[in-house]
Design an enzyme around this catalytic site. Sequence first.
Site, PDB file in Angstrom:
ATOM      1  N   TYR A  64      -5.663  -0.996   9.390  1.00 23.08           N
ATOM      2  CA  TYR A  64      -6.246  -0.778   8.065  1.00 23.08           C
ATOM      3  C   TYR A  64      -7.221   0.392   8.167  1.00 23.08           C
ATOM      4  CZ  TYR A  64      -3.920  -4.890   6.334  1.00 23.08           C
ATOM      5  OH  TYR A  64      -2.954  -5.787   5.982  1.00 23.08           O
TER       6      TYR A  64
ATOM      7  N   ASN B 100     -14.173   6.333   4.753  1.00 22.76           N
ATOM      8  CA  ASN B 100     -14.422   5.263   5.727  1.00 22.76           C
ATOM      9  C   ASN B 100     -13.519   5.327   6.952  1.00 22.76           C
ATOM     10  OD1 ASN B 100     -16.584   4.160   4.356  1.00 22.76           O
ATOM     11  ND2 ASN B 100     -15.287   2.828   3.118  1.00 22.76           N
TER      12      ASN B 100
ATOM     13  N   HIS C 170      -4.582   6.263  -0.900  1.00 21.94           N
ATOM     14  CA  HIS C 170      -5.150   6.115   0.442  1.00 21.94           C
ATOM     15  C   HIS C 170      -4.106   6.293   1.540  1.00 21.94           C
ATOM     16  CE1 HIS C 170      -9.202   5.543   1.536  1.00 21.94           C
ATOM     17  NE2 HIS C 170      -9.234   4.258   1.761  1.00 21.94           N
TER      18      HIS C 170
ATOM     19  N   TYR D 289       0.808  -1.222   0.000  1.00 22.01           N
ATOM     20  CA  TYR D 289       0.000   0.000   0.000  1.00 22.01           C
ATOM     21  C   TYR D 289       0.844   1.277   0.000  1.00 22.01           C
ATOM     22  CZ  TYR D 289      -3.713  -3.276   1.119  1.00 22.01           C
ATOM     23  OH  TYR D 289      -4.593  -4.316   1.084  1.00 22.01           O
TER      24      TYR D 289
ATOM     25  N   ASN E 148     -10.255   1.288   7.286  1.00 20.84           N
ATOM     26  CA  ASN E 148     -11.659   1.276   7.709  1.00 20.84           C
ATOM     27  C   ASN E 148     -11.859   1.063   9.207  1.00 20.84           C
ATOM     28  OD1 ASN E 148     -12.053   1.615   5.007  1.00 20.84           O
ATOM     29  ND2 ASN E 148     -13.047  -0.355   4.664  1.00 20.84           N
TER      30      ASN E 148
END
Length: 194
Positions: A64, A113, A19, A14, A66
Amino acid sequence: MFIIAGLGNPKKEYDNTRHNIGFEVIDALADKYNISVLDIKNKAMTGKGIIEGQKVILVKPLTYMNLSGESIRPLADYYKTDYETELIIISDDINLPPGQIRIRKKGSAGGHNGLKNIIRNLGSSDFQRIRVGVGEKPKEYDLADYVLGHFTKEEKFLMKEGVEKAVKAAEMMLKGDMDQAMNEFNRKVAIDGN
C-alpha cells in the site's frame, strides 16, 4: 541494476485510480519491453529485463502507498542499488495538471505519503523520480477520496499521454540523459496543448 518502482495500491479496486498511475507506468514499460512483473519479492511484484541496454528490475510495491519504503528499501539493499543513480521512483502528483510530468534528481516528498515513507526508509531523499500529474484536488473533495478516485473521460486521454511521456522519460534517464529529460518534460504545458 536499475530499480524502477511505480507507486500504487494493490487490489483490483484501486486499478485506474489517480494514486495508481505509478503502477500504470510500470505496466506500460513491462508491455513495451516484454518484461513479466509477476515475481513476488520483498513485498513487491517484480520483473527483470533490459531497457535501453540497461539491466532493470521493475517494481510494484504490494505494501500500500503509505508503506512503499518497506518494500523498496530491502530491494535496493538486496541489489546493492545506488539510490542517487540507479533508483527511479514514479508517483502521482496532484500539483501537476493531468498528464503533465516532472522529473527530479532528488527532493522532498512534496506532501506525498508514499515518497515520505521511501525517504524515511532509505534515510535519503537523493533518488531520481518521475512525477505524473493527476490534477489538482477540487476544494470540496477529501484528499484520500480524490486520489483514490477514477479519472474522467477527458482526463483518461491526458493520462494516456502522461504514461507515454513517463515511459520516454525513464528510457532517457536509463541512457544517462537525465538533464535532457528534465529540459524536455519539466516545461509548463498549456492544458489545451498551445
